[in-house]
Enzyme design. Structure first.
Site, PDB file in Angstrom:
ATOM      1  N   CYS A 198       6.508  49.646  -6.175  1.00 51.15           N
ATOM      2  CA  CYS A 198       6.281  51.274  -6.214  1.00 51.15           C
ATOM      3  C   CYS A 198       7.390  52.004  -5.048  1.00 51.15           C
ATOM      4  CB  CYS A 198       4.894  51.478  -5.435  1.00 51.15           C
ATOM      5  SG  CYS A 198       4.852  50.982  -3.460  1.00 51.15           S
ATOM      6  N   GLU A 212       0.750  -1.188  -0.125  1.00 52.71           N
ATOM      7  CA  GLU A 212      -0.105  -0.080  -0.027  1.00 52.71           C
ATOM      8  C   GLU A 212       0.826   1.142  -0.077  1.00 52.71           C
ATOM      9  OE1 GLU A 212      -2.422  -0.228   3.645  1.00 52.71           O
ATOM     10  OE2 GLU A 212      -2.948  -2.364   2.951  1.00 52.71           O
ATOM     11  N   LYS A 217       2.025   4.645   1.431  1.00 49.34           N
ATOM     12  CA  LYS A 217       2.230   5.435   3.016  1.00 49.34           C
ATOM     13  C   LYS A 217       2.046   6.617   2.998  1.00 49.34           C
ATOM     14  CE  LYS A 217       5.078   4.773   6.981  1.00 49.34           C
ATOM     15  NZ  LYS A 217       4.839   6.181   7.524  1.00 49.34           N
ATOM     16  N   CYS A 271       0.006  51.123  -5.216  1.00 48.63           N
ATOM     17  CA  CYS A 271       0.910  49.851  -5.271  1.00 48.63           C
ATOM     18  C   CYS A 271       0.037  48.778  -6.095  1.00 48.63           C
ATOM     19  CB  CYS A 271       1.507  49.217  -3.850  1.00 48.63           C
ATOM     20  SG  CYS A 271       2.885  48.295  -4.546  1.00 48.63           S
ATOM     21  N   LYS A 297      10.556   3.420   3.304  1.00 50.59           N
ATOM     22  CA  LYS A 297      10.743   4.855   3.207  1.00 50.59           C
ATOM     23  C   LYS A 297      11.409   5.153   1.943  1.00 50.59           C
ATOM     24  CE  LYS A 297       9.875   7.047   6.983  1.00 50.59           C
ATOM     25  NZ  LYS A 297       8.950   7.769   7.786  1.00 50.59           N
ATOM     26  N   ASP A 311       1.350  10.295   3.978  1.00 53.48           N
ATOM     27  CA  ASP A 311       1.823  11.187   4.998  1.00 53.48           C
ATOM     28  C   ASP A 311       0.916  12.068   5.435  1.00 53.48           C
ATOM     29  OD1 ASP A 311       4.030  11.906   6.314  1.00 53.48           O
ATOM     30  OD2 ASP A 311       4.875  13.220   4.969  1.00 53.48           O
ATOM     31  N   CYS A 347       9.901  48.906  -1.721  1.00 55.33           N
ATOM     32  CA  CYS A 347       8.871  48.065  -2.276  1.00 55.33           C
ATOM     33  C   CYS A 347       9.335  47.849  -3.712  1.00 55.33           C
ATOM     34  CB  CYS A 347       7.527  48.656  -2.515  1.00 55.33           C
ATOM     35  SG  CYS A 347       6.209  47.540  -3.282  1.00 55.33           S
ATOM     36  N   CYS A 403       4.604  46.560   2.468  1.00 56.30           N
ATOM     37  CA  CYS A 403       4.764  47.881   1.660  1.00 56.30           C
ATOM     38  C   CYS A 403       3.434  48.685   2.183  1.00 56.30           C
ATOM     39  CB  CYS A 403       4.559  47.677  -0.150  1.00 56.30           C
ATOM     40  SG  CYS A 403       4.245  49.127  -0.708  1.00 56.30           S
ATOM     41  N   TYR A 421      -6.954   2.117   5.778  1.00 55.34           N
ATOM     42  CA  TYR A 421      -6.150   1.055   5.728  1.00 55.34           C
ATOM     43  C   TYR A 421      -6.013  -0.227   6.776  1.00 55.34           C
ATOM     44  CZ  TYR A 421      -3.201   3.989   8.418  1.00 55.34           C
ATOM     45  OH  TYR A 421      -2.806   5.114   9.412  1.00 55.34           O
TER      46      TYR A 421
HETATM   47  S1  IVH Z   1      -0.968   0.457   8.735  1.00 53.35           S
HETATM   48  C1  IVH Z   1      -0.077  -1.728  12.621  1.00 53.35           C
HETATM   49  N1  IVH Z   1      -1.112   1.384   6.340  1.00 53.35           N
HETATM   50  O1  IVH Z   1       2.389   5.020   9.123  1.00 53.35           O
HETATM   51  C2  IVH Z   1      -0.147  -1.069  11.403  1.00 53.35           C
HETATM   52  N2  IVH Z   1      -0.064   2.975   8.296  1.00 53.35           N
HETATM   53  O2  IVH Z   1       4.613   4.659  10.715  1.00 53.35           O
HETATM   54  C3  IVH Z   1      -0.675   0.115  11.396  1.00 53.35           C
HETATM   55  N3  IVH Z   1       0.432   5.065   7.552  1.00 53.35           N
HETATM   56  O3  IVH Z   1       0.751   5.299  12.278  1.00 53.35           O
HETATM   57  C4  IVH Z   1      -0.625   0.868  10.049  1.00 53.35           C
HETATM   58  N4  IVH Z   1      -0.124   4.923   5.369  1.00 53.35           N
HETATM   59  O4  IVH Z   1      -0.233   6.741  10.296  1.00 53.35           O
HETATM   60  C5  IVH Z   1      -0.603   1.445   7.717  1.00 53.35           C
HETATM   61  N5  IVH Z   1      -1.154   2.228   4.182  1.00 53.35           N
HETATM   62  C6  IVH Z   1      -0.883   2.509   5.316  1.00 53.35           C
HETATM   63  C7  IVH Z   1      -0.147   3.438   5.971  1.00 53.35           C
HETATM   64  C8  IVH Z   1      -0.094   3.713   7.451  1.00 53.35           C
HETATM   65  C9  IVH Z   1       0.194   5.790   6.160  1.00 53.35           C
HETATM   66  C10 IVH Z   1       0.793   5.663   8.608  1.00 53.35           C
HETATM   67  C11 IVH Z   1       0.062   5.454   9.718  1.00 53.35           C
HETATM   68  C12 IVH Z   1       0.866   4.781  10.831  1.00 53.35           C
HETATM   69  C13 IVH Z   1       2.356   5.039  10.224  1.00 53.35           C
HETATM   70  C14 IVH Z   1       3.420   4.017  10.640  1.00 53.35           C
END
Ligand code: IVH
Length: 669
Positions: free
Chosen positions: A409, A113, A115, A430, A312, A117, A406, A424, A225
């Site tokens: 102007c 999946e 991740k 302006c 990451k 942010d 500025c 300004c 998720y």
């Molecule tokens: S699963 C026990 N799936 O990443 C598993 N987390 O570093 C729980 N996050 O606290 C997390 N996308 O805020 C999961 N597809 C995803 C995610 C995800 C972002 C975040 C989430 C979690 C953090 C962990």
């Protein structure tokens, strides 16, 4: 409209809006435009104002916030919210795969999946209703932010009919789209507020705001998720995701079922570049063992599951040369420095410029002419300068000096004590300020004048048609000249003039917001309009009176005073009044049930068994008045559960009686 017809139309609108929200946010397949959606919502709001007795508690308008929660209660998570182990390279990922194989053998699948942010959120549903939303907190306890989360359109408040359990918890990520982040951050800079570093911070700052009405204005989105149920109902995580999607939750479509670690690697490398084309930020990929039975076998460490890991991505950084620093003047006169860079390819686009936010940022970076700088594209569209490569600094290079005048102007810039931005002060002479102010005024969130976009304003200004907001209301007198302009057809001119005429009906709070008083955003404008009711009251208010209004601090009070002290501003307001704009809050016609509360003023605070609007109506129908904030003029505070401590303290200090809703009803008996 008869009550019968209104009731029917309200139900229709409510159902249609819910359906369209679902199509837009969950299925990502809208079938109507945003404009049409907003028009329908507006119609529903208007009907609900007229016929409050028919408001459906689950109406789409009820999701748009508007309640003040002073503190967020702490809630213990039923299932702790764990974090994930991180990996940063292929080898670490192969090690993870080896550990899994050692424990459960070769016969398993992974789910990959994105991740997201943002910030994680736990949502509890009972009988298909969203009961509670809690932040991660420290993993065992979090803050209850249900009211704010209810403003997120993609999170269902009530599920469609479906085969879901009576009681379940669902986890997901709340985030802000990059475009919205950049736009809102620009507004913050413009208003002299410190910008958020990235969309994640903005999203988490937003979810913890006290005023859910404000939360509703900042577009947040979410992806789900994880599903927790008391007893397992699906054999795999993948099956859960599909089910959860069919129940109406936003599940990301990019997730993929993988048979082995090679397929996982493939997914990771595909997204290494593709991630820059998403409308939101991801910082990696999450890899989960699919089968719940195998997850159980693998178990947990103290902090994270052994069956999942995050890969990451490294933030992409490049080094390039600083060519020059230029300065942009916004509508409030705030001057923002921008670094012009030697063009370089980074994360899918060619980067030529980076924002420097304000003078402090130039000092923080210790930026010198001709420096080589490291540029990073993280959670924003506009890249950032992270640092300077000191090794490449030319001997004798001069430090970048923030300008003193500025750039447009030439007026000497000013900086208020304690503020980061330089301004300004020449707001009358302006050009970017003049044009910017008019563009703000006509914009969608303000007077919403059809047919008068930013470019039209630019052109009308250049051709000398408009210089002040009030000139907009005299354009009809020059319709013939306008029609002679190239690129403007008769139809578009008429459309614009119609739009201008219609805008005269916009409520006072919008007009006030449109004036562009520094620090007076939409929320503050609404508070001021409600409290002072008319522009004359506001113009004549003293500093203390302004400061007494809830959430109006010294900075805003001072700015409002300064604005109205300027005779040119007063003159402009007179012209707008003469043009017929609204300068008084709408007075709702109330049929009095009694005069038992006549002459008494009230504030309602906290939560009650009935809605606060209902209480407000009861008070007004019996001759009472609702005030916007606690002041010495107030007679009673009607307090429910969870009344904010600040309000309580203020009321106690001023010796204002605090009564319950029952005591209020006793006064009416
Ligand atoms: S699963 C026990 N799936 O990443 C598993 N987390 O570093 C729980 N996050 O606290 C997390 N996308 O805020 C999961 N597809 C995803 C995610 C995800 C972002 C975040 C989430 C979690 C953090 C962990």
């Amino acid at each position: 409209m008869s009550p019968e017809t209104a009731k029917k139309r309200m139900a229709e609108l409510s159902a249609e809006l819910k359906e369209h929200s679902y199509k837009y946010y969950v299925l990502s397949m809208p079938t109507i435009s945003d404009f049409e959606f907003d028009k329908m919502l507006e119609e529903l709001v208007a009907l609900e104002t007229q016929f409050p007795e028919f408001i459906d508690p689950d109406s789409p308008t009820q999701n748009v916030g508007g309640f003040i929660t002073k503190e967020f209660p702490t809630i213990r998570h039923r299932w702790p919210m764990l974090s994930l182990g991180n990996t940063y390279n292929e080898q670490e990922l192969l090690d993870f795969d080896q550990r899994i194989k050692k424990a459960i053998g070769d016969n398993f699948e992974y789910v990959c999946e994105l991740k997201f942010d943002g910030l994680s959120m736990s949502l509890t549903y009972e009988k298909g209703h969203l009961l509670r939303a809690v932040t991660r907190g420290d993993g065992s306890e979090g803050e209850e932010v249900t009211t704010n989360v209810k403003t997120i359109r993609s999170i269902p408040k009530r599920l469609h009919e479906g085969n879901y359990p009576d009681d379940f918890e669902i986890r997901g990520e709340v985030f802000m789209h990059l475009k919205a982040f950049d736009k809102l951050n620009e507004e913050r800079i413009e208003n002299g507020e410190p910008p958020y570093a990235n969309p994640r911070n903005f999203a988490s700052g937003t979810i913890k705001l006290q005023d859910s009405g404000e939360v509703a204005k900042r577009p947040l989105d979410s992806f789900i998720y994880f599903l927790y149920t008391e007893r397992r109902i699906f054999p795999t995580h993948w099956d859960s995701l599909q089910a959860v999607k069919s129940w109406g939750f936003p599940v990301n479509d990019e997730s993929r079922l993988c048979n082995n670690i090679e397929e996982v690697m493939q997914f990771i490398s595909e997204w290494e570049d593709k991630r820059y084309h998403l409308s939101y930020d991801i910082d990696g990929i999450v890899i989960k063992v699919n089968s719940y039975a195998q997850q159980e076998e693998l178990g947990y460490t103290a902090k994270s599951p052994r069956w999942a890991i995050a890969y990451k991505y490294k933030a992409q950084q490049v080094e390039t040369e600083l060519l020059s620093v230029s300065y942009q003047v916004g509508r409030t006169g705030a001057v923002t420095p921008v670094a012009n860079l030697k063009p370089i390819f980074l994360a899918g686009t060619t980067v030529k410029r980076a924002t420097l936010h304000n003078a402090n940022e130039i000092i923080r970076l210790d930026l010198h002419e001709g420096d080589w700088v490291y540029v990073e594209k993280g959670g924003e569209i506009i890249p950032k300068i992270i640092s300077v490569n000191m090794q490449r600094r030319q001997p004798g290079a001069k430090p970048i000096q923030y300008i003193t005048n500025c750039p447009v102007c030439g007026t000497p810039l000013e900086r208020k004590e304690g503020e980061a931005a330089f301004y300004c002060p020449n707001d009358e002479g302006c050009a970017p300020q003049i044009v910017g102010k008019m563009q703000h005024f006509t914009g969608r969130k303000v007077m919403d004048i059809d047919g008068m976009g930013d470019e039209t304003i630019d052109t009308l200004y250049e051709r000398g048609f408009i210089r002040h907001i009030s000139d907009i209301y005299h354009l009809h007198e020059r319709a013939d000249d306008l029609k002679k302009m190239e690129r403007f057809g008769e139809k578009s001119i008429n459309n614009m003039l119609d739009g201008i005429e219609k805008s005269k009906q916009m409520p006072f709070e919008r007009v006030l917001f449109g004036l562009g008083i520094r620090y007076v955003g939409a929320t503050v404008a609404k508070k001021l309009a409600m409290y002072f009711q008319t522009i004359d009251n506001l113009m004549n208010a003293s500093f203390d009176e302004l400061n007494a209004v809830e959430e109006i601090g010294e900075r805003i009070a001072k700015s409002v005073m300064e604005y109205f002290e300027d005779p040119q501003h007063r003159q402009e307001i007179e012209k707008l009044k003469a043009a017929g704009l609204q300068f008084a809050a709408e007075v709702k016609e109330v049929v009095l049930a009694s005069e038992k509360l006549s002459g008494k003023s009230f504030i309602i605070s906290g939560t009650f068994s009935r809605s606060r609007d209902e209480l407000k109506d009861i008070i007004e129908q019996n001759g009472g008045k609702i005030l916007g904030s606690i002041s010495a003029r107030l007679d009673y505070v009607v307090a429910g559960d969870n009344m904010g401590p600040a309000k309580l303290e203020k009321a106690t200090k001023l010796n204002i009686p605090i009564i319950s809703d029952e005591q209020l009803f006793a006064m009416l008996a």
